[in-house]
Design an enzyme around this catalytic site. Structure first.
Site, PDB file in Angstrom:
ATOM      1  N   ASP A 152     -24.580  -3.112 -16.064  1.00 15.72           N
ATOM      2  CA  ASP A 152     -25.300  -1.845 -15.975  1.00 15.72           C
ATOM      3  C   ASP A 152     -26.433  -1.837 -14.961  1.00 15.72           C
ATOM      4  O   ASP A 152     -26.896  -0.776 -14.560  1.00 15.72           O
ATOM      5  CB  ASP A 152     -25.885  -1.484 -17.343  1.00 15.72           C
ATOM      6  CG  ASP A 152     -24.816  -1.068 -18.338  1.00 15.72           C
ATOM      7  OD1 ASP A 152     -23.684  -0.825 -17.901  1.00 15.72           O
ATOM      8  OD2 ASP A 152     -25.120  -0.995 -19.538  1.00 15.72           O
ATOM      9  N   ASP A 163     -33.721  -4.968 -21.899  1.00 14.57           N
ATOM     10  CA  ASP A 163     -33.008  -4.426 -23.055  1.00 14.57           C
ATOM     11  C   ASP A 163     -32.738  -5.555 -24.034  1.00 14.57           C
ATOM     12  O   ASP A 163     -32.314  -6.648 -23.630  1.00 14.57           O
ATOM     13  CB  ASP A 163     -31.683  -3.790 -22.641  1.00 14.57           C
ATOM     14  CG  ASP A 163     -31.861  -2.430 -21.980  1.00 14.57           C
ATOM     15  OD1 ASP A 163     -33.019  -2.046 -21.717  1.00 14.57           O
ATOM     16  OD2 ASP A 163     -30.848  -1.762 -21.717  1.00 14.57           O
ATOM     17  N   ARG A 204     -40.099   4.801 -22.586  1.00 14.72           N
ATOM     18  CA  ARG A 204     -39.528   3.602 -23.217  1.00 14.72           C
ATOM     19  C   ARG A 204     -40.366   2.354 -22.960  1.00 14.72           C
ATOM     20  O   ARG A 204     -39.928   1.413 -22.313  1.00 14.72           O
ATOM     21  CB  ARG A 204     -38.085   3.372 -22.769  1.00 14.72           C
ATOM     22  CG  ARG A 204     -37.137   4.481 -23.186  1.00 14.72           C
ATOM     23  CD  ARG A 204     -35.687   4.104 -22.912  1.00 14.72           C
ATOM     24  NE  ARG A 204     -34.777   5.154 -23.379  1.00 14.72           N
ATOM     25  CZ  ARG A 204     -33.455   5.069 -23.340  1.00 14.72           C
ATOM     26  NH1 ARG A 204     -32.894   3.977 -22.850  1.00 14.72           N
ATOM     27  NH2 ARG A 204     -32.707   6.060 -23.774  1.00 14.72           N
ATOM     28  N   ASP A 242     -30.822   0.235 -14.463  1.00 12.01           N
ATOM     29  CA  ASP A 242     -30.788   0.723 -15.843  1.00 12.01           C
ATOM     30  C   ASP A 242     -32.119   0.375 -16.503  1.00 12.01           C
ATOM     31  O   ASP A 242     -33.157   0.810 -16.056  1.00 12.01           O
ATOM     32  CB  ASP A 242     -29.585   0.127 -16.574  1.00 12.01           C
ATOM     33  CG  ASP A 242     -29.274   0.854 -17.870  1.00 12.01           C
ATOM     34  OD1 ASP A 242     -29.608   2.035 -17.987  1.00 12.01           O
ATOM     35  OD2 ASP A 242     -28.691   0.231 -18.776  1.00 12.01           O
TER      36      ASP A 242
END
Length: 459
Positions: A251, A279, A331, A275
């Site tokens: 990604d 994560d 985020r 991206d």
């Protein structure tokens, strides 16, 4: 996130991109074929997730805040002259002009002022705090020196390259012979018990694929730049010393944790990933992200990717001493499930919101500084997504000791201290749950990001 793979068993197969396009949507966790190797790794990772989960998270946050108080109070008593205080106020990374090393936060205070750090690199592994506090990386293994910045052979990586180092069996402490720019042709598959230590060099992972930690345990990533990360096309990639797999397109995450446990990311500078920057999904837990600097990105951190992945209830992550800087949108982090301790970070910029989530995550915000953007519609720090008030009002999102500027505000919910059982071994009352306040954040984060460590000098 992590892409797919297929065991070759010593044979070479050619797959067309159309085949991958058909298979990818149907795979479990982006895995095209679970051979015995990856089935075992997944099983081992699940056991690590369950075993790494701490049923007493309050004990962990107490331990963290206790050490912050001790380190700050000691630093204040040593460095109370007008000249030194003026330096700290004047901006970041100016403290060395006095000839003294100032390290206010306890992680840095543990190692950074040692002029002999290069001969005692593994001392770093004793310094991690928070939910990733048991991480030791490659402490129990030999030093591996990366001498070659190339990444030309993904199946049989050349000895002396970073890809060769991270795919070896057993623990390794990986350092770099000189400054280098490494353009990864495809995602870098890092195995368990590794430390990537960029001190003493300027190490850039940039303009290529990112770092993947899939079904691994015990990894430290320290003092490197991760910039301009792009998706990889996938293909045949070595993912351990004895296994080669077929990966689908990645990604473009900077650092991807997929079922990864006991992970420490420290003093990393990250900019512009395709991206997410970091994560952590599918059972990743026992993670600390500290002393890092983030700029120029839309979606910074995603903790938990899908509502149906209830294993992320075991997710426990500490986000501490980081600087969330210019041109960030949202985020920081965005959470599904889990318990997230967001403590003593500097939020100087965001465009939409800073901290958000859904699926009832526990978010404990302590001693952060939040400077809201000029936009009146974006001054709220928090965002509950896809959930009505009647449901999220019971979620435990707590703010304590945070410092709010320019109209920033944190919408709390739940009940204070209702998110954890009482500590097993309570600390002195002076320090129980009490963070250093957000007014201290400039000092605690003044060296966030990559450090310019030189041999024979304090970092």
């Amino acid at each position: 996130m992590a892409a797919a793979f297929l065991n070759l068993g010593g044979y070479v197969f050619v797959f067309f991109s159309s085949f991958l396009a058909i298979v990818a949507p149907q795979v479990r966790g982006n895995v095209a074929v679970f051979d015995s190797y990856w089935t075992q790794r997944q099983s081992d990772a699940l056991k690590q997730t369950i075993g790494s989960y701490d049923p007493h998270p309050l004990n962990v946050t107490n331990h963290f805040n206790y050490h912050v108080n001790i380190a700050v109070d000691a630093s204040e008593s040593r460095n109370d002259t007008r000249r030194e205080l003026t330096q700290v106020r004047s901006g970041r990374k100016t403290h060395k002009s006095s000839g003294k090393c100032l390290a206010y936060n306890p992680i840095d205070n543990c190692w950074r002022c040692d002029r002999n750090w290069a001969n005692n690199r593994k001392k770093l592994a004793d310094c991690v705090l928070g939910f990733g506090r048991r991480t030791t990386g490659g402490k129990d293994g030999p030093i591996y020196v990366v001498k070659d910045a190339s990444d030309n052979d993904l199946i049989n990586p050349k000895p002396g390259t970073l890809r060769h180092a991270v795919t070896r069996d057993g623990p390794l402490w990986i350092i770099f012979a000189r400054s280098m720019i490494i353009k990864l042709q495809q995602e870098l598959m890092i195995t368990s018990d590794k430390t990537i230590d960029g001190r003493g060099a300027r190490v850039y992972i940039m303009e290529g694929a990112g770092l993947t930690l899939q079904f691994v345990n015990n990894v430290i990533i320290h003092n490197i730049y991760v910039k301009h990360i792009v998706p990889g096309n996938g293909g045949l990639i070595r993912d351990s010393e004895a296994h080669i797999g077929l990966r689908t397109k990645s990604d473009g995450d900077g650092i991807s944790l997929f079922g990864a446990t006991n992970i420490w990311i420290d003093h990393v500078s990250m900019t512009r990933c395709a991206d997410g920057m970091i994560d952590a999904i599918d059972g990743s837990t026992a993670v600390t992200i500290s002393n890092s600097h983030f700029t120029d990105h839309q979606e910074v951190m995603l903790f938990g990717a899908r509502d149906e992945h209830v294993i992320d209830k075991k997710m426990q992550i500490t986000v501490a001493f980081n600087h969330f800087g210019k041109r960030l949108e949202q985020r920081m982090p965005r959470c599904r499930y889990g318990t997230i301790h967001v403590v003593n970070n500097d939020y100087t910029h965001w465009e939409m919101y800073a901290i958000g989530g859904n699926m009832n995550p526990t978010i404990i915000s302590q001693g952060n500084r939040f400077i809201a953007p000029p936009n009146e519609e974006a001054k709220q720090i928090t965002k509950r997504e896809y959930t009505p008030y009647g449901e999220w009002k019971s979620w435990n999102w707590q703010s304590e000791g945070d410092y709010f500027l320019n109209g920033a505000y944190f919408v709390q919910s739940g009940k204070a201290n209702a998110w954890s059982s009482k500590p097993k071994t309570p600390l002195p009352n002076k320090f129980t749950i009490r963070p250093k306040p957000g007014t201290m954040v400039r000092k605690l984060t003044m060296d966030a990001g990559v450090l310019g460590c030189k041999l024979g000098e304090a970092c």
